[in-house]
Enzyme design. Structure first.
Site, PDB file in Angstrom:
ATOM      1  N   TYR A   1       6.623   8.965  16.990  1.00 22.78           N
ATOM      2  CA  TYR A   1       6.891   8.788  15.558  1.00 22.78           C
ATOM      3  C   TYR A   1       8.104   9.621  15.124  1.00 22.78           C
ATOM      4  O   TYR A   1       9.021   9.111  14.464  1.00 22.78           O
ATOM      5  CB  TYR A   1       5.638   9.187  14.770  1.00 22.78           C
TER       6      TYR A   1
ATOM      7  N   ARG B   1       0.855  -1.201   0.000  1.00 23.72           N
ATOM      8  CA  ARG B   1       0.000   0.000   0.000  1.00 23.72           C
ATOM      9  C   ARG B   1       0.881   1.238   0.000  1.00 23.72           C
ATOM     10  O   ARG B   1       2.076   1.173   0.275  1.00 23.72           O
ATOM     11  CB  ARG B   1      -0.858   0.049   1.281  1.00 23.72           C
TER      12      ARG B   1
END
Ligand code: NDP
Length: 251
Positions: free
Chosen positions: A156, A17
């Site tokens: 992150y 993806r």
């Protein structure tokens, strides 16, 4: 344009993806044989296999959860078998993100994001090293969030900053062997995740982030692939330890 990549052997993590899929397809179109992996079964797996078959070449799409060290080892074993013991390009693309206020960030979530974005990249490179040779290139997908800082994504951004340090050190350690390491730092790229948002949220997100770029729009996976193809081949043979921004001039 012939980039001289025909017949080269690549591993791209998280290629079913989004950005990874764009990279896999661009490499296959350039004549590169690609092994890629994903975490969970979805319709994207079969559709990627179909597209790769139509393009032609010797490709493999396998399930491998990279947060499991034993699966990383097995994946690289599959790469060795498929590619005949050599690897010209590794793309550390698979990534995880979540949006959580720092005060509520659990240790489990911190570790999940670290395991996917940083430890997996480290293990992939370490297991790939016996297959890499002079001229091989390792590209890790980073983020402009490292420079900007983003609230709710401290975990992150920490992983993406760490990738930059890992990259620079590996470039120095393996430069004498002719192996190059670079990071491609992304702005905001349109993927299936964005398209899956409710219409109003999607429009808001596109408007907000497009306005931050010089080009006035979000990026596309194939535009990230352009930089990866350049870093994969001889055109970039003197580029290592770098962070290349593919961000439409975001600030
Ligand atoms: P997506 O979420 O769209 O796709 C992620 C891919 O990685 C999927 O194929 C997914 O497989 C795979 N993956 C995730 N976790 C694992 C795992 N543990 N083991 C194996 N495969 C895994 O991500 P994007 O395309 O948006 O992002 C790709 C990279 O680009 C990431 O590193 C991200 O941080 C970075 N990036 C993206 C930006 C963007 O705007 N999109 C901006 C800045 C950086 P499955 O389908 O099975 O889940």
């Amino acid at each position: 344009m012939d980039l001289g990549l025909r017949g080269k052997k690549a591993l791209v993590t998280g290629g079913t993806r989004g950005v990874g899929r764009g990279i896999v397809l661009a490499l296959a179109h350039a004549g590169v044989d690609v092994v890629t992996c994903y975490r969970s079964e979805s319709e994207h797996v079969a559709s990627l296999e179909r597209e790769l078959k139509e393009i032609g070449g010797d490709h493999l799409v396998v399930q491998a959860d990279l947060t499991q060290p034993v699966r990383v080892a097995r994946l690289l074993e599959q790469v060795r078998e498929t590619h005949g013991g050599v690897l010209d390009l590794v793309v550390n693309n698979a990534g995880a993100i979540s949006h959580i206020p720092y005060e509520q960030l659990s240790l489990d979530e911190w570790q999940r994001v670290l395991a996917t974005n940083l430890t997996a990249a480290h293990l992939v490179v370490q297991h790939a090293l016996p297959l890499l040779r002079a001229g091989s290139s390792v590209v890790s997908i980073g983020s402009k969030a490292v420079d900007a800082g983003i609230p709710l994504r401290s975990h992150y951004t920490a992983t993406k900053a760490a990738l930059v340090g890992l990259n620079r050190s590996l470039a120095k350690e393996f430069g004498p062997r002719g192996i190059r390491f670079n990071v491609v730092a992304l702005g905001v790229v349109e993927t299936e995740n964005l398209h899956a948002l409710p219409e109003a949220d999607r429009r808001l997100m596109i408007e907000r982030y497009s306005a931050k770029t010089a080009l006035g729009r979000l990026g596309l996976p194939e535009e990230v692939a352009g930089a990866v193809l350049w870093l994969a081949g001889d055109l970039s043979r003197y580029v290592t330890g770098s962070t290349v921004s593919v961000d439409g001039g975001i600030s």
